[in-house]
Design a protein around this motif. Structure first.
Motif, PDB file in Angstrom:
ATOM      1  N   GLY A  22      19.100  52.701  24.068  1.00 26.71           N
ATOM      2  CA  GLY A  22      19.155  53.681  25.158  1.00 26.71           C
ATOM      3  C   GLY A  22      19.467  55.077  24.653  1.00 26.71           C
ATOM      4  N   ILE A  23      20.377  55.176  23.692  1.00 23.53           N
ATOM      5  CA  ILE A  23      20.708  56.485  23.114  1.00 23.53           C
ATOM      6  C   ILE A  23      19.500  57.059  22.381  1.00 23.53           C
ATOM      7  CG2 ILE A  23      22.118  57.639  21.355  1.00 23.53           C
ATOM      8  CD1 ILE A  23      24.394  55.693  22.154  1.00 23.53           C
ATOM      9  N   ILE A  24      18.821  56.224  21.604  1.00 25.53           N
ATOM     10  CA  ILE A  24      17.640  56.682  20.856  1.00 25.53           C
ATOM     11  C   ILE A  24      16.560  57.178  21.811  1.00 25.53           C
ATOM     12  CG2 ILE A  24      15.719  55.888  19.407  1.00 25.53           C
ATOM     13  CD1 ILE A  24      17.847  54.090  17.985  1.00 25.53           C
ATOM     14  N   LEU A  25      16.314  56.446  22.891  1.00 26.74           N
ATOM     15  CA  LEU A  25      15.292  56.860  23.861  1.00 26.74           C
ATOM     16  C   LEU A  25      15.653  58.197  24.497  1.00 26.74           C
ATOM     17  CD1 LEU A  25      14.507  53.467  25.638  1.00 26.74           C
ATOM     18  CD2 LEU A  25      13.036  54.731  24.059  1.00 26.74           C
ATOM     19  N   ARG A  26      16.925  58.365  24.830  1.00 26.29           N
ATOM     20  CA  ARG A  26      17.358  59.617  25.458  1.00 26.29           C
ATOM     21  C   ARG A  26      17.284  60.788  24.471  1.00 26.29           C
ATOM     22  NH1 ARG A  26      18.775  55.491  28.118  1.00 26.29           N
ATOM     23  NH2 ARG A  26      19.459  55.525  30.285  1.00 26.29           N
ATOM     24  N   LEU A  27      17.700  60.543  23.237  1.00 23.17           N
ATOM     25  CA  LEU A  27      17.617  61.603  22.222  1.00 23.17           C
ATOM     26  C   LEU A  27      16.170  61.964  21.913  1.00 23.17           C
ATOM     27  CD1 LEU A  27      20.423  60.536  19.733  1.00 23.17           C
ATOM     28  CD2 LEU A  27      20.395  62.551  21.218  1.00 23.17           C
ATOM     29  N   ARG A  28      15.298  60.963  21.848  1.00 25.48           N
ATOM     30  CA  ARG A  28      13.877  61.230  21.582  1.00 25.48           C
ATOM     31  C   ARG A  28      13.291  62.114  22.674  1.00 25.48           C
ATOM     32  NH1 ARG A  28       9.835  58.110  23.556  1.00 25.48           N
ATOM     33  NH2 ARG A  28       7.838  58.950  22.986  1.00 25.48           N
ATOM     34  N   HIS A  29      13.600  61.768  23.915  1.00 24.65           N
ATOM     35  CA  HIS A  29      13.086  62.560  25.038  1.00 24.65           C
ATOM     36  C   HIS A  29      13.688  63.970  25.023  1.00 24.65           C
ATOM     37  CE1 HIS A  29      11.148  63.265  28.811  1.00 24.65           C
ATOM     38  NE2 HIS A  29      12.290  63.448  29.445  1.00 24.65           N
ATOM     39  N   TYR A  30      14.953  64.066  24.681  1.00 24.56           N
ATOM     40  CA  TYR A  30      15.630  65.368  24.621  1.00 24.56           C
ATOM     41  C   TYR A  30      15.014  66.258  23.542  1.00 24.56           C
ATOM     42  CZ  TYR A  30      19.497  68.643  23.685  1.00 24.56           C
ATOM     43  OH  TYR A  30      20.259  69.764  23.464  1.00 24.56           O
ATOM     44  N   PHE A  31      14.778  65.706  22.364  1.00 24.23           N
ATOM     45  CA  PHE A  31      14.261  66.508  21.252  1.00 24.23           C
ATOM     46  C   PHE A  31      12.754  66.764  21.332  1.00 24.23           C
ATOM     47  CE2 PHE A  31      18.288  65.245  19.154  1.00 24.23           C
ATOM     48  CZ  PHE A  31      18.758  66.526  18.940  1.00 24.23           C
ATOM     49  N   GLU A  32      12.083  66.180  22.326  1.00 24.16           N
ATOM     50  CA  GLU A  32      10.694  66.581  22.581  1.00 24.16           C
ATOM     51  C   GLU A  32      10.639  68.043  22.995  1.00 24.16           C
ATOM     52  OE1 GLU A  32       9.306  63.853  25.549  1.00 24.16           O
ATOM     53  OE2 GLU A  32       8.782  62.328  24.077  1.00 24.16           O
ATOM     54  N   ALA A 121      20.921  43.394  32.843  1.00 24.92           N
ATOM     55  CA  ALA A 121      21.059  44.609  33.664  1.00 24.92           C
ATOM     56  C   ALA A 121      21.237  45.842  32.775  1.00 24.92           C
ATOM     57  CB  ALA A 121      22.243  44.462  34.616  1.00 24.92           C
ATOM     58  N   LEU A 122      22.017  45.704  31.711  1.00 27.87           N
ATOM     59  CA  LEU A 122      22.209  46.815  30.785  1.00 27.87           C
ATOM     60  C   LEU A 122      20.901  47.180  30.088  1.00 27.87           C
ATOM     61  CD1 LEU A 122      24.168  48.811  29.436  1.00 27.87           C
ATOM     62  CD2 LEU A 122      24.602  47.039  27.708  1.00 27.87           C
ATOM     63  N   ALA A 123      20.109  46.164  29.736  1.00 29.06           N
ATOM     64  CA  ALA A 123      18.810  46.426  29.100  1.00 29.06           C
ATOM     65  C   ALA A 123      17.907  47.214  30.042  1.00 29.06           C
ATOM     66  CB  ALA A 123      18.152  45.113  28.685  1.00 29.06           C
ATOM     67  N   LEU A 124      17.872  46.826  31.295  1.00 30.12           N
ATOM     68  CA  LEU A 124      17.053  47.566  32.267  1.00 30.12           C
ATOM     69  C   LEU A 124      17.587  48.984  32.441  1.00 30.12           C
ATOM     70  CD1 LEU A 124      16.466  44.780  34.923  1.00 30.12           C
ATOM     71  CD2 LEU A 124      14.809  45.714  33.308  1.00 30.12           C
ATOM     72  N   PHE A 125      18.896  49.121  32.520  1.00 24.53           N
ATOM     73  CA  PHE A 125      19.518  50.441  32.673  1.00 24.53           C
ATOM     74  C   PHE A 125      19.186  51.340  31.485  1.00 24.53           C
ATOM     75  CE2 PHE A 125      22.926  53.524  32.421  1.00 24.53           C
ATOM     76  CZ  PHE A 125      23.149  53.876  33.745  1.00 24.53           C
ATOM     77  N   ALA A 126      19.155  50.769  30.296  1.00 28.72           N
ATOM     78  CA  ALA A 126      18.930  51.563  29.076  1.00 28.72           C
ATOM     79  C   ALA A 126      17.499  52.057  28.947  1.00 28.72           C
ATOM     80  CB  ALA A 126      19.306  50.741  27.850  1.00 28.72           C
ATOM     81  N   VAL A 127      16.533  51.279  29.437  1.00 24.22           N
ATOM     82  CA  VAL A 127      15.127  51.628  29.172  1.00 24.22           C
ATOM     83  C   VAL A 127      14.362  52.099  30.394  1.00 24.22           C
ATOM     84  CG1 VAL A 127      15.016  50.047  27.221  1.00 24.22           C
ATOM     85  CG2 VAL A 127      14.241  49.264  29.464  1.00 24.22           C
ATOM     86  N   ILE A 128      14.937  51.971  31.575  1.00 21.69           N
ATOM     87  CA  ILE A 128      14.180  52.348  32.770  1.00 21.69           C
ATOM     88  C   ILE A 128      13.851  53.841  32.711  1.00 21.69           C
ATOM     89  CG2 ILE A 128      16.121  52.832  34.284  1.00 21.69           C
ATOM     90  CD1 ILE A 128      14.552  51.224  36.433  1.00 21.69           C
ATOM     91  N   GLU A 129      12.613  54.155  32.974  1.00 22.30           N
ATOM     92  CA  GLU A 129      12.071  55.493  32.726  1.00 22.30           C
ATOM     93  C   GLU A 129      12.788  56.624  33.473  1.00 22.30           C
ATOM     94  OE1 GLU A 129       9.641  58.973  32.986  1.00 22.30           O
ATOM     95  OE2 GLU A 129       9.876  57.617  34.672  1.00 22.30           O
ATOM     96  N   PRO A 130      13.085  56.505  34.759  1.00 21.25           N
ATOM     97  CA  PRO A 130      13.756  57.638  35.421  1.00 21.25           C
ATOM     98  C   PRO A 130      15.112  57.981  34.823  1.00 21.25           C
ATOM     99  CG  PRO A 130      12.830  56.154  37.060  1.00 21.25           C
ATOM    100  CD  PRO A 130      12.713  55.462  35.730  1.00 21.25           C
TER     101      PRO A 130
END
Length: 195
Positions: A22-32, A121-130
């Motif tokens: 989840g952190i990696i996905l958020r950082l990737r989106h942030y650094f775009e 539930a945590l997995a869904l929370f970490a990767v859900i797109e919104p």
């Protein structure tokens, strides 16, 4: 051999890996570092082109557009003052809120669900797109998620022991959190009905 501690350790390891994902996905989106869109532009201009005093006094540059909560704007203004005027510095607070939400979500799910369901539930929370998207958006939606989890955390703490001191601290925390997220009025009202 007791497999329960082994199973708990395995689920803890999975949950830690999910949080890292989840952190990696958020950082990737942030650094775009994509460009602002219309609502973000209006909010960014309101933050950058006003002094701290004007933000505090609620002097509006764009009265026709929805305004972010006061403390959200002040923290974003502080990020700009310290890190410079850029999309990344303006979006830093929502990113930090999105990452913090992962850790609070883990606590919330572990309290509310059995271990396997909490991990799912945590997995869904970490990767859900919104949730990933709004972690790198100059809007208060990601802050709303963190604020909701903080209110539930405070309420859980209050539920352990109903004392006047804890109730006063919960009320003070709730009053403060509204300055970060307008949506918390509804969650705090629900908590108040339970109390």
């Amino acid at each position: 051999m007791n497999i329960r501690p082994l199973r708990s350790w395995t689920l803890f390891t999975w949950q830690t890996g999910i949080i890292l994902l989840g952190i990696i996905l958020r950082l990737r989106h942030y650094f775009e570092n994509r460009s602002f869109w219309q609502d973000e532009i209006c909010l960014a201009l309101s933050i950058v082109n006003r002094s701290f005093a004007e933000v505090w006094q609620h002097v509006l540059l764009f009265p026709d557009f929805a305004q972010a909560p006061l403390l959200f704007q002040l923290i974003a203004k502080s990020c700009v003052a310290v890190l410079g005027n850029s999309e990344l510095s303006l979006r830093l607070f929502p990113l930090m809120a999105g990452i913090a939400s992962l850790f609070l979500a883990r606590r919330f799910f572990r309290r509310s669900l059995d271990p396997l369901a909490a991990t799912l539930a945590l997995a869904l929370f970490a990767v859900i797109e919104p949730l990933v998207y709004f972690s790198a958006e100059l809007k208060s939606y990601g802050i709303d998620v963190l604020a909701a989890l903080l209110v539930y955390e405070m309420f859980w703490w209050l539920r352990k022991e109903w004392t006047l001191k804890r109730l006063a601290l919960f009320a003070a925390g709730g009053a403060l959190i509204i300055w970060f997220s307008y949506a918390m009025l509804f969650i705090l009202a629900g908590c108040g009905m339970v109390i």
